[in-house]
Scaffold this active site. Structure first.
Site, PDB file in Angstrom:
ATOM      1  N   ARG A 125       0.819  -1.213   0.000  1.00  0.00           N
ATOM      2  CA  ARG A 125       0.000   0.000   0.000  1.00  0.00           C
ATOM      3  C   ARG A 125       0.857   1.269   0.000  1.00  0.00           C
ATOM      4  NH1 ARG A 125      -5.344  -1.305   2.473  1.00  0.00           N
ATOM      5  NH2 ARG A 125      -5.518   0.873   3.050  1.00  0.00           N
TER       6      ARG A 125
ATOM      7  N   TYR B 119       0.644   4.374  -2.440  1.00  0.00           N
ATOM      8  CA  TYR B 119      -0.416   5.350  -2.174  1.00  0.00           C
ATOM      9  C   TYR B 119      -0.152   6.108  -0.872  1.00  0.00           C
ATOM     10  CZ  TYR B 119      -5.153   7.221  -1.613  1.00  0.00           C
ATOM     11  OH  TYR B 119      -6.235   8.055  -1.458  1.00  0.00           O
ATOM     12  N   ASP B 120       0.085   5.353   0.212  1.00  0.00           N
ATOM     13  CA  ASP B 120       0.256   5.980   1.523  1.00  0.00           C
ATOM     14  C   ASP B 120       1.435   6.946   1.529  1.00  0.00           C
ATOM     15  OD1 ASP B 120      -1.653   4.059   1.970  1.00  0.00           O
ATOM     16  OD2 ASP B 120      -0.522   2.953   3.471  1.00  0.00           O
ATOM     17  N   GLU B 121       2.602   6.457   1.090  1.00  0.00           N
ATOM     18  CA  GLU B 121       3.798   7.289   1.105  1.00  0.00           C
ATOM     19  C   GLU B 121       3.757   8.338  -0.001  1.00  0.00           C
ATOM     20  OE1 GLU B 121       5.144   7.243   3.819  1.00  0.00           O
ATOM     21  OE2 GLU B 121       6.814   5.847   3.965  1.00  0.00           O
TER      22      GLU B 121
ATOM     23  N   ARG C 167     -14.381   1.148  10.548  1.00  0.00           N
ATOM     24  CA  ARG C 167     -14.193   2.273   9.653  1.00  0.00           C
ATOM     25  C   ARG C 167     -15.246   3.334  10.013  1.00  0.00           C
ATOM     26  NH1 ARG C 167     -10.409  -0.371   8.918  1.00  0.00           N
ATOM     27  NH2 ARG C 167      -9.370  -0.973   6.979  1.00  0.00           N
TER      28      ARG C 167
ATOM     29  N   ARG D  92     -10.067   2.953  12.039  1.00  0.00           N
ATOM     30  CA  ARG D  92      -9.931   4.203  11.300  1.00  0.00           C
ATOM     31  C   ARG D  92     -11.091   5.106  11.697  1.00  0.00           C
ATOM     32  NH1 ARG D  92      -7.266   4.786   6.792  1.00  0.00           N
ATOM     33  NH2 ARG D  92      -5.536   3.855   7.908  1.00  0.00           N
TER      34      ARG D  92
END
Length: 319
Positions: free
Chosen positions: A147, A150-152, A216, A282
């Site tokens: 992931r 996208y995250d970084e 979520r 989250r």
């Protein structure tokens, strides 16, 4: 907050996507000229078909990694595939979209003294060790996982925004967007709301990952768009990052049962292993958005899921 009456020329990158198409419609409603830029990698022309006849709407097919030359007053940078299925398909391009795209919109903003808003993400918090997540939390993100593109990529984009603000005085806004749902979601994007509706409506097994007890927080799209517009229209000293999302937390299994009941589906729940680096919790802390923007979600999960149900039911009937 007071209504802004100034007519601006606004660029929305990723404007034919799920969020972008709703944002374009809102900006036109508010009286702005809108340039929608999209390469249609994970979006659809159908999302903006109704806008094409509007005299203040322009659609440009272009990748945000290519130089931008239009003259604008404001920029919303929403260009990037946001679901794991799409952004993991070409992870190198995902990083380029985040980093080169940010550089291009920042360069455009600098040349025209335009305000520019970065649509960042709750994924910058990774699998959080703090719950709920305030903007001051620096996150728990793997730089080498599946992931990470996208995250970084989103984390680096935030860095570029704040460095351009400090070094060049660019007028920036950064929104950290938490799970959003509603009409115009891609039916095959692999995200939980679209997955559950499409599986339930087709009578297929509903796939949950792990034990379904992970949580979520789901924000309806119209609420999220209101938050983005308020952030863009806020005083220049409000740069963000600002969390935008719904602080009401829900277990994934509860969502699956709700959608089963709503669709009157006979689908079964099946369980698969949890994907790598998938966060267990989250939930946004939206104290800052409440204080600075006088913003908080208004649409209940019940009403938002009903609108989303109608949208996906319409897609399956047309198929």
């Amino acid at each position: 907050m007071p209504t802004i009456h100034t007519k601006n020329r606004v660029l929305v990158t990723g404007g034919a996507g799920f969020l972008g198409s709703h944002l374009c419609a809102r900006l036109l409603q508010d009286g702005h000229e809108v340039i929608c830029l999209d390469n249609f990698y994970s979006s659809s022309r159908n999302n903006v078909l109704a806008l094409l006849q509007h005299p203040n709407f322009e659609l440009i097919e272009q990748d945000v990694t290519s130089p931008l030359t239009m003259k604008v007053d404001e920029i919303y940078n929403l260009a990037c595939p946001a679901s794991p299925i799409h952004y993991q398909r070409d992870p190198v391009q995902t990083v380029k979209t985040n980093v080169l795209g940010a550089l291009n919109v920042l360069d455009l903003a600098r040349r025209h003294n335009a305000k520019v808003l970065q649509a960042s993400t709750s994924e910058v918090y990774g699998d959080p060790a703090m719950h709920p997540q305030p903007e001051s939390y620096n996150g728990n993100v793997s730089p080498i996982g599946v992931r990470s593109c996208y995250d970084e990529g989103k984390r680096c984009a935030e860095t570029l925004f704040f460095d351009h603000h400090r070094q060049y005085g660019v007028k920036i806004k950064v929104a950290r967007i938490f799970n959003t749902y509603g009409p115009h979601m891609h039916p095959d994007d692999g995200r939980v709301v679209s997955n559950f509706f499409m599986q339930a409506l087709a009578g297929h097994d509903i796939t949950l990952y792990g034990d379904g007890q992970q949580t979520r927080s789901f924000c309806y799209v119209s609420d999220l768009i209101e938050g983005l517009v308020r952030l863009m229209d806020s005083p220049l000293w409000i740069t963000g990052p600002v969390n935008l999302g719904n602080p009401e937390e829900l277990r994934i299994r509860e969502l699956a049962n709700d959608i089963l009941a709503r669709t009157q589906s006979d689908s079964r729940l099946i369980f698969e292993p949890l994907p790598q680096d998938d966060p267990k919790q989250r939930r946004p802390d939206i104290t800052l958005a409440k204080r600075l923007l006088q913003w908080e979600p208004r649409v209940s999960l019940h009403d938002g899921l009903e609108q989303t149900h109608r949208y996906f039911a319409g897609l399956t009937q047309d198929a």
